[in-house]
Enzyme design. Structure first.
Site, PDB file in Angstrom:
ATOM      1  N   GLU A 124       0.802  -1.219   0.000  1.00 50.60           N
ATOM      2  CA  GLU A 124       0.000   0.000   0.000  1.00 50.60           C
ATOM      3  C   GLU A 124       0.840   1.276   0.000  1.00 50.60           C
ATOM      4  OE1 GLU A 124      -3.350   0.456  -0.285  1.00 50.60           O
ATOM      5  OE2 GLU A 124      -3.427  -1.693  -0.702  1.00 50.60           O
ATOM      6  N   SER A 172     -52.174 -24.900  34.256  1.00 50.60           N
ATOM      7  CA  SER A 172     -51.805 -25.492  35.543  1.00 50.60           C
ATOM      8  C   SER A 172     -50.377 -25.187  35.975  1.00 50.60           C
ATOM      9  CB  SER A 172     -51.990 -27.008  35.492  1.00 50.60           C
ATOM     10  OG  SER A 172     -53.350 -27.331  35.560  1.00 50.60           O
TER      11      SER A 172
END
Length: 691
Positions: free
Chosen positions: A76, A349
């Site tokens: 780069e 229940s």
């Protein structure tokens, strides 16, 4: 003409860089802090989700191996160590491209210039103005920061493809490891993708990617950072296929879990900005093992079922309230969480243990005797109340027997005796903070009747799990929580630590009450046929019927060991209830069916390797008499078992009024929360759910 233009442009650019008026008048803005990625981690430090627009985790340059640094600079910015932030050759090439209108000409950007573009969010338009500004700022930055500081900033802000910003997340995306473990050949792959993350990703164009990789290594040789012999020995490494990106965690069940953790972070005082840009590390209570077991069990049991059938499950450590697994469905982040208070479900229940706890607290022992016949009339309801399939445990039925057989008439009578409001408030202390989606006191203010005793009102899966965790700890409620610790972006500074800010436990009821109620639910488990998980446990199931039919719309399995409490619900994931039919095994869905199989599979897997703990013995306290007739002898069980229910447990069929229809309570609500939970694991066709 073109030559004059190039000369003029280059002279202008170089003159500015050399110290012209524009350079002197330009002020370098402060370097903004990069947007950090907040990581949500399982209790074993494995990341399962991230928060931020950019998937980024910053690391110091010291964590980046030198061979990775050299690979990046070689390809780069080969002259990075010596230039002043600007490459004059590259600048001339860029200007020539501008003059010719050649979009493919080299950009001429150094690492410093690229970093400037990233941190100041400069556009990538190809213009003299942008290039001049970029060059000036790059030169000033080079005079302000060291090379190491510039390279560190660059490596933490550059985009590497696959949704990964910064070198750390790139290492994870391509190789599944942290950057400090990256080898030279792997580092060259990462350096190669910077120029064009799409076309140089080996998952997209392997030939182009390998060609670029070779170029990176050649550049490292050219810059003196790699010798020829080492270059020749390197082979292209194995790269992970592009998987589901970390940023896409928001879909499915992980998105629901992340949403829940985010909500708790906000409650703790962290802002959206903190969460989305702060780069926090959030250690959660969620066990990687338990969460995977929850997802697997839920998904496996819904396979082949009605597309609208859904499930939710929460598992909590009763010792401190830590949520170990949370499955609120698979709708994804921002959608309805089926385990939350926003999606309450009729309890059936599964609510009876709270009634039992209030009864024992009031002096009605688990051996007190009650009228357990079906078809009884009560002063606070219009129609007679029938038990599931008109089941009965006689007129001398103990509370333990009534719990095992889930006898509605006993539980309605007990609720009427102790008071529906007291039951609701005990449940609230135990962890059920909302009923029908509203705070308990608000629900009470709107009117509440004895139907609460058989699960008429709706509760959330999370709060139901919290309540059962309270039973597992014999009455001590711990507020459920998801976040154990939060670290700042540096990974060291502790911003929050649950250990330093624990919630105060609440004694919902005495331990003696908890021991006796746990004993009753242990009998439900012990007398079941196939509900076993290879250790002691206590359970209660529940169902709510579908309208006035024989089918169920909601089914629960809730249970615990001394070290883990888990609630499972199955119902409709659509906007309205559906008939729950087991398309795989046949028959209706009861609590011990699909919910029971999810619960059992999850508990077995999660508790594998965990020490088995015993429950404390019951104290059998309480001397008040139930409503059983004193002259009635204890019933003698029939020696001939029901072929559809060989264990003598309720099989889950809904109850009926005298006219064959489900009667409505006097308060106008739509039913009594029918149970019929089939705790023995028998389907109506006699099949047995697998271990």
């Amino acid at each position: 003409m073109i030559g004059v233009g190039v000369t003029t442009a280059v002279a202008m650019l170089l003159g500015l860089v050399g110290g012209g008026v524009a350079y002197a008048s330009t002020v370098l803005p402060p370097i903004p802090e990069a947007s950090g990625t907040t990581q949500l981690q399982f209790s074993d430090n494995i990341t399962f989700a991230t928060f931020s627009a950019e998937n980024r985790v910053e690391v110091p340059l010291s964590k980046v191996p030198k061979h990775v640094q050299y690979a990046v600079t070689a390809v780069e910015d080969p002259d990075f160590e010596n230039n002043k932030g600007v490459s004059f050759r590259g600048t001339a090439r860029a200007v020539w491209g501008l003059v010719k209108g050649d979009e493919g000409a080299g950009g001429g950007s150094t690492i410093t210039q690229q970093y400037i573009r990233n941190v100041f969010k400069m556009t990538k338009e190809r213009s003299y103005t942008r290039k001049v500004k970029e060059i000036i700022l790059a030169r000033k930055l080079s005079d302000t920061l060291s090379k190491d500081e510039i390279l560190e900033g660059y490596l933490n802000t550059i985009y590497f493809g696959r949704g990964a910003w910064g070198i750390q997340q790139a290492a994870q995306a391509y190789f599944g490891k942290n950057i400090d473990k990256i080898t030279p050949e792997e580092g060259a792959v990462l350096a190669a993708v910077i120029k064009d993350p799409t076309n140089f990703d080996p998952a997209n164009k392997p030939e182009s990617a390998q060609g670029r990789w070779g170029y990176v290594l050649d550049q490292m040789v050219a810059t003196g950072h790699l010798d020829e012999a080492s270059r020749a020995s390197l082979a292209y490494p194995k790269v992970l296929p592009e998987a589901k990106r970390t940023g896409e965690w928001r879909s499915g069940s992980t998105g629901i879990l992340g949403q829940k953790v985010e909500a708790e972070l906000k409650k703790l005082g962290f802002s959206e900005q903190d969460i989305n840009t702060g780069g926090l590390t959030v250690l959660t209570t969620i066990s990687n093992k338990a969460q995977k077991a929850a997802e697997k069990a839920s998904q496996e049991q819904l396979k082949g079922q009605d597309k609208d059938m859904a499930t939710a499950m929460v598992s909590i450590d009763p010792k401190d309230g830590a949520v170990r697994a949370y499955y609120g469905g698979d709708r994804g982040y921002g959608n309805l969480d089926l385990a939350s208070a926003s999606a309450p479900h009729p309890a059936g229940s599964s609510f009876k243990p709270y009634v039992l706890a209030e009864g024992v607290k009031e002096g009605y022992g688990i051996d007190s005797k009650w009228d357990g016949t079906s078809g009884q009339k009560f002063e606070d309801r219009e129609a007679p109340l029938r038990n599931s399939e008109d089941d009965s445990c006689g007129k001398q039925c103990t509370l333990t027997q009534a719990t095992v057989q889930s006898i509605n008439t006993v539980y309605w009578a007990l609720t009427l005796e102790v008071g529906a409001k007291k039951v609701a408030r005990l449940a609230e202390k135990a962890g059920v903070k909302t009923l029908d989606g509203m705070p308990v006191e608000e629900r009470i203010s709107k009117g509440i009747n004895s139907g609460i005793g058989i699960g008429q009102y709706s509760v959330s899966v999370l709060e139901q799990a919290a309540g059962y965790a309270t039973f597992a700890s014999y009455g001590t409620y711990h507020e459920p929580y998801f976040v154990s610790k939060v670290l700042d972006a540096d990974g060291k500074t502790v911003l929050y630590n649950r250990a330093d800010n624990p919630s105060q436990p609440v004694q919902a009821f005495d331990k003696s009450v908890g021991r006796d109620v746990s004993y009753a639910m242990q009998q439900v488990y012990d007398k079941s046929s196939k509900n076993k998980i290879n250790r002691d446990a206590a359970i209660k199931t529940g169902t709510q019927q579908y309208q006035n039919t024989d089918d169920n719309a909601h089914a629960w399995m809730c249970g615990y060991t001394p070290n883990l409490a888990t609630a499972v619900w199955v119902g409709s994931g659509a906007d309205k209830d559906i008939k729950l039919k087991d398309q795989v095994n046949g028959g209706r869905v009861y609590g011990s069916g699909i919910p029971g199989r999810i619960w059992s599979s999850f508990m077995k897997t999660t508790l594998t390797g965990v020490e088995k703990e015993k429950f404390a013995e019951p104290l059998r306290e309480g001397d008040k008499l139930g409503n059983a007739p004193t002259e009635e002898p204890d019933p003698t069980p029939s020696d001939t078992p029901d072929p559809n229910n060989p264990d003598g447990q309720n099989d889950g069929a809904p109850w009926y009024g005298d006219n064959g229809q489900s009667p409505s309570p006097s308060d106008g609500t739509n039913g009594d929360g029918q149970q019929g939970e089939n705790p023995d694991g028998q389907q109506q066709d006699g099949s047995i759910w697998p271990n």
